[in-house]
Design an enzyme around this catalytic site. Structure first.
Site, PDB file in Angstrom:
ATOM      1  N   ASN A   1      -5.543   0.303  -1.188  1.00 30.94           N
ATOM      2  CA  ASN A   1      -6.508  -0.414  -0.235  1.00 30.94           C
ATOM      3  C   ASN A   1      -6.392  -0.605   1.112  1.00 30.94           C
ATOM      4  O   ASN A   1      -7.389  -0.392   1.927  1.00 30.94           O
ATOM      5  CB  ASN A   1      -6.077  -1.869  -0.730  1.00 30.94           C
ATOM      6  CG  ASN A   1      -6.661  -2.357  -2.118  1.00 30.94           C
ATOM      7  OD1 ASN A   1      -7.754  -1.373  -2.477  1.00 30.94           O
ATOM      8  ND2 ASN A   1      -6.263  -3.094  -2.995  1.00 30.94           N
TER       9      ASN A   1
ATOM     10  N   HIS B   1      -0.797  -3.475  -8.262  1.00 25.32           N
ATOM     11  CA  HIS B   1      -1.059  -4.766  -8.797  1.00 25.32           C
ATOM     12  C   HIS B   1       0.130  -5.312  -9.291  1.00 25.32           C
ATOM     13  O   HIS B   1       0.391  -6.041 -10.320  1.00 25.32           O
ATOM     14  CB  HIS B   1      -1.942  -4.470 -10.102  1.00 25.32           C
ATOM     15  CG  HIS B   1      -3.270  -3.806  -9.914  1.00 25.32           C
ATOM     16  ND1 HIS B   1      -4.155  -3.661 -10.752  1.00 25.32           N
ATOM     17  CD2 HIS B   1      -3.708  -3.632  -8.810  1.00 25.32           C
ATOM     18  CE1 HIS B   1      -5.203  -3.341 -10.101  1.00 25.32           C
ATOM     19  NE2 HIS B   1      -5.204  -3.418  -8.953  1.00 25.32           N
TER      20      HIS B   1
ATOM     21  N   TYR C   1      -3.745   4.969  -8.616  1.00 23.19           N
ATOM     22  CA  TYR C   1      -3.736   4.453  -7.082  1.00 23.19           C
ATOM     23  C   TYR C   1      -2.854   5.177  -6.042  1.00 23.19           C
ATOM     24  O   TYR C   1      -3.421   5.349  -4.996  1.00 23.19           O
ATOM     25  CB  TYR C   1      -3.246   2.737  -7.122  1.00 23.19           C
ATOM     26  CG  TYR C   1      -4.350   2.067  -7.770  1.00 23.19           C
ATOM     27  CD1 TYR C   1      -5.684   1.772  -7.088  1.00 23.19           C
ATOM     28  CD2 TYR C   1      -4.061   1.293  -8.868  1.00 23.19           C
ATOM     29  CE1 TYR C   1      -6.611   0.750  -7.708  1.00 23.19           C
ATOM     30  CE2 TYR C   1      -4.936   0.692  -9.441  1.00 23.19           C
ATOM     31  CZ  TYR C   1      -6.145   0.094  -8.847  1.00 23.19           C
ATOM     32  OH  TYR C   1      -7.001  -0.495  -9.682  1.00 23.19           O
TER      33      TYR C   1
END
Length: 807
Positions: free
Chosen positions: A241, A297, A306
């Site tokens: 992210n 997560h 990811y």
């Protein structure tokens, strides 16, 4: 030319630049290069925005490398052209339109529809930028400009302040929440496609137009190091992210030519290159650990999903950053090299990223273990150009070796830019770059409860996925991975020359309640819960070298109705599975251990050297799956002649059954399933896996492993190479003998003793529940007549304490 001036004379910067001079000692000025003065006088150079735009286009598209005679490039060009042609044809252009494409109609209430619409425009822009396209017409240019203008007024740019308020209110709702509104679309998905489009079609828009279109990004994603701003819950971004949000802001600043925003974006990106702290909790647990683990997560091992996104993002960003005035973080290269060596490489075998690291991505038909590995290789090839010469050569060898290790798929099918295809072609045709040989590697990821082992001599890889208080057994969100119940609960993976076993519909057609290595309950009713972790903390392993490891898992199932002590010992050419204390609190459901669940794929199965397809609860010493290729052979020797059930049956399934967004086409495969039932009087198992041996050689291995201890809380095995491996699951002192010499294990832990010579054993010890210090190893383990020497503690969380026992 030399000037002398009086001290009271003042010279402005402009005067100095015009004269081309700079101060030296004693007030004397000498003629120098004017550009050097400009650099010295200005804190930071003005970025070359045109060069940065071109670098971005080169890395991600590579139009100047396009060669229509290259079949892979032509294939990509034709596919891009065809898709863009269809999108242009299907685009709604009439006045009063409510959306631009069917299938993405609800732009205001379903944010994925907004992102999909912007992504469609990006695809058109990608095609139109190619010099060979037939689509770069005035009519199509007008269509794209009108579409962006319409979207700005009706979607992303429509009252962004008001939208943030609406999104924030929706985010905090407990009932009546619109789950189709996702922060990601407003902060990453849509702005990523928007900024790409504006860079692709840079000359089609005025500066004012570009700034108008990017203006909403400042409302939805004001900071380059934070996410969730659009829903009023801004927090520091981590991992993938952080790469994504800093990338969006970097592209935004290149479009707007904003130097200050560029520095902030690059400073944010540099924060990616940090390790998760041992004390981290909650979302702070996301990211890379010093042992190479990657968590996202909060509790899911995600290197292969990811982590791959993160690596690809880095491979896009680093070439750009090196062209800016803010490229001063050389330590990033060192950290990145460590992530690649320790984090990614041990998880890749024959062009396949092991599924044990891919989380819920295993439930996506077109996002395979091969496509994940291909993305890693593509990223390495890009990064190699930004690294020092030795690292560049190393990465190119890795990529070449991986691509040539598996001919069942085409690497170029996964390359999405002409520059990537060009780089790959150059690499594969460069005879000066050799391939790596097979790798002998054993990697224990104690921070994400995963183990991988590559055996060089027999050309196989073994993987193990476990669960603990810190690591979830699986993740299922957004309607994905609906049957992942046991994938992280002790499942073992065997990768061999049958390269399609896992990625060719395995997750659709396999019996997901019978995964190899797992102990489950018969007729279990599985429920989806938010917390998918175990409450157990004693899970982990230690290795003494790249051939020998001891791994243990104090196990409980999701409902806490089944417990067991499960150990796994890697001993060079074999892996030992030992279990005890298997207990179900539900008397109506018997425990079952699955030894094998393999696609039949041309295998013939033998029990005790007799060919069979079905055998119910019969005592057996061995099971052998024979292929026409010895490397694919799989053998099991049982250590206590248990009653084994063998089945050969056809399984059918649909991707939609494990992922609601996937197709409902039926898939079928045949499987061999080998299981052992348990009861109160039969609550243990013990067997040895031998991959890649001929049947005759396999038969000679039947007595290679000896069970020294198989008690409820204490497991020890010995192989014929004089290696003892064990796990003490209790805090009580346990003992066993080595050639009539007593060994005391005085604390919980996994351990290995490997004979070095007649007077010395090489050893390792690890307790996942405590700090592993070399200073007090004597209080953990001892051997009569031997002293502990050469103590050292691993710098990562991988190996615990290494030491020697010396007579």
């Amino acid at each position: 030319m030399t000037y002398r001036i009086k001290k009271w004379q003042k010279l402005s910067t402009i005067t100095l630049l015009m004269a081309g001079v700079i101060t030296l000692n004693g007030g004397e000025f000498r003629s120098v290069d004017k550009h050097q003065i400009a650099v010295a006088d200005t804190n930071v150079q003005t970025p070359d925005y045109e060069k940065l735009r071109n670098t971005w286009l080169d890395v991600n598209y590579g139009y100047d490398k396009y060669d229509e005679n290259n079949p892979d490039m032509k294939k990509k060009f034709d596919a891009t052209e065809k898709e863009a042609t269809n999108l242009l044809k299907e685009m709604k252009t009439e006045s009063g339109r409510k959306y631009l494409w069917s299938g993405a109609e609800t732009l205001e209430t379903n944010s994925s529809h907004m992102t999909r619409t912007y992504r469609n425009i990006e695809k058109i822009a990608e095609a139109m930028r190619n010099p060979k396209t037939t689509l770069n017409t005035d009519e199509n240019k007008k269509k794209v400009k009108d579409a962006l203008e319409w979207l700005h007024k009706n979607a992303y740019g429509k009252e962004p302040d008001k939208k943030v308020k609406e999104l924030s209110e929706n985010f905090t709702k407990t009932t009546g929440k619109n789950t189709n509104l996702n922060w990601w679309d407003y902060e990453i998905g849509t702005p990523k496609s928007l900024t790409n489009t504006l860079i692709l079609l840079n000359d089609q828009f005025s500066n004012e137009e570009k700034k108008k279109f990017t203006a909403p990004i400042k409302t939805f994603a004001p900071d380059s190091d934070k996410i969730l701003s659009s829903v009023g819950k801004a927090e520091l971004a981590k991992g993938g992210n952080l790469v994504d949000i800093s990338k969006v802001k970097l592209l935004e600043c290149i479009i707007e030519e904003d130097k200050d925003m560029m520095k902030k974006s690059i400073d944010s990106f540099n924060k990616v290159f940090t390790y998760v702290q041992d004390s981290a909790t909650g979302k702070e647990r996301n990211g890379f650990y010093k042992d190479g683990s990657y968590i996202d997560h909060q509790d899911v091992p995600y290197t292969g999903a990811y982590g791959v996104v993160l690596l690809e993002g880095i491979s896009q960003m680093m070439p750009m950053i090196k062209e800016t005035p803010f490229n001063d973080k050389t330590q990033n290269d060192t950290t990145l090299k460590s992530w690649i060596d320790d984090g990614f490489m041990p998880l890749i075998y024959k062009g396949e990223m092991m599924d044990l690291s891919r989380g819920r991505a295993i439930s996506r038909e077109n996002e395979t273990s091969h496509s994940a590995s291909a993305t890693v290789m593509k990223s390495l090839l890009r990064l190699s150009d930004a690294m020092d010469d030795s690292t560049k050569a190393k990465y190119k060898k890795i990529v070449k070796s991986s691509v040539e290790s598996d001919s069942s798929y085409k690497q170029n099918d996964y390359l999405n830019s002409y520059s990537d295809i060009d780089k790959m072609k150059s690499l594969m045709t460069d005879n000066s770059i050799s391939k790596n040989g097979l790798t002998q590697q054993l990697k224990i990821y104690n921070d994400m409860d995963r183990v991988t082992y590559h055996n060089k001599d027999l050309d196989f890889a073994f993987g193990l996925s476990m669960t603990s208080k810190n690591v979830a057994r699986y993740e299922s969100i957004n309607g994905e991975n609906l049957k992942g119940w046991h994938t992280g609960a002790g499942m073992s993976y065997l990768y061999n020359s049958d390269v399609k076993h896992y990625h060719d519909n395995f997750w659709v057609t396999a019996d997901m309640k019978r995964l190899s290595g797992t102990t489950t309950l018969d007729n279990e009713i599985l429920k989806d819960t938010d917390d998918k972790k175990s409450s157990k903390t004693f899970v982990g392993g230690t290795k003494v070298d790249d051939q020998h490891a001891s791994i243990g898992m104090d196990f409980e199932n999701q409902d806490k109705t089944l417990t067991a002590k499960k150990s796994y010992f890697i001993l060079n050419d074999k892996i030992v599975f030992l279990g005890t204390g298997i207990k179900s609190t539900d008397s109506s459901k018997n425990p079952v251990t699955t030894i094998e669940n393999r696609k039949a794929n041309g295998y013939t199965l033998y029990t005790d050297d007799k060919q069979t397809t079905n055998s119910d609860n019969q005592e057996n010493n061995s099971v052998f799956l024979e292929s026409t290729d010895t490397k694919k052979n799989i053998g099991y020797h049982f250590l206590n002649k248990p009653k084994i059930t063998v089945k050969k049956e056809s399984h059918t399934g649909k991707w939609k059954e494990i992922n609601k967004s996937q197709k409902d086409t039926q898939k079928t495969d045949e499987y061999y399933e080998v299981t052992q039932k348990h009861s109160n009087s039969d609550n243990k198992y013990g067997y040895v896996l031998y991959p890649g041996l001929s049947k005759d050689v396999f038969k000679t291995k039947k007595d290679e492993v000896t069970v020294v201890k198989q008690e409820d809380d204490f497991h020890v095995v010995k192989d014929n190479e004089s290696v003892w491996a064990g796990v003490n699951y209790s805090n009580s002192t346990q003992t066993f003998d080595i050639n009539n010499t007593k060994v005391e294990v005085k604390a919980k832990g996994m351990f290995i003793l490997k004979k070095k010579d007649d007077n010395t054993y090489e050893c390792s010890f690890y307790n996942p529940e405590s700090t592993n210090s070399a200073s007090d190893i004597e209080s953990k383990i001892s051997m009569t007549g031997y002293s502990i020497t050469n103590k050292n503690t691993s710098t990562s969380n991988e190996s615990g304490v290494h030491f020697e026992l010396t007579k």
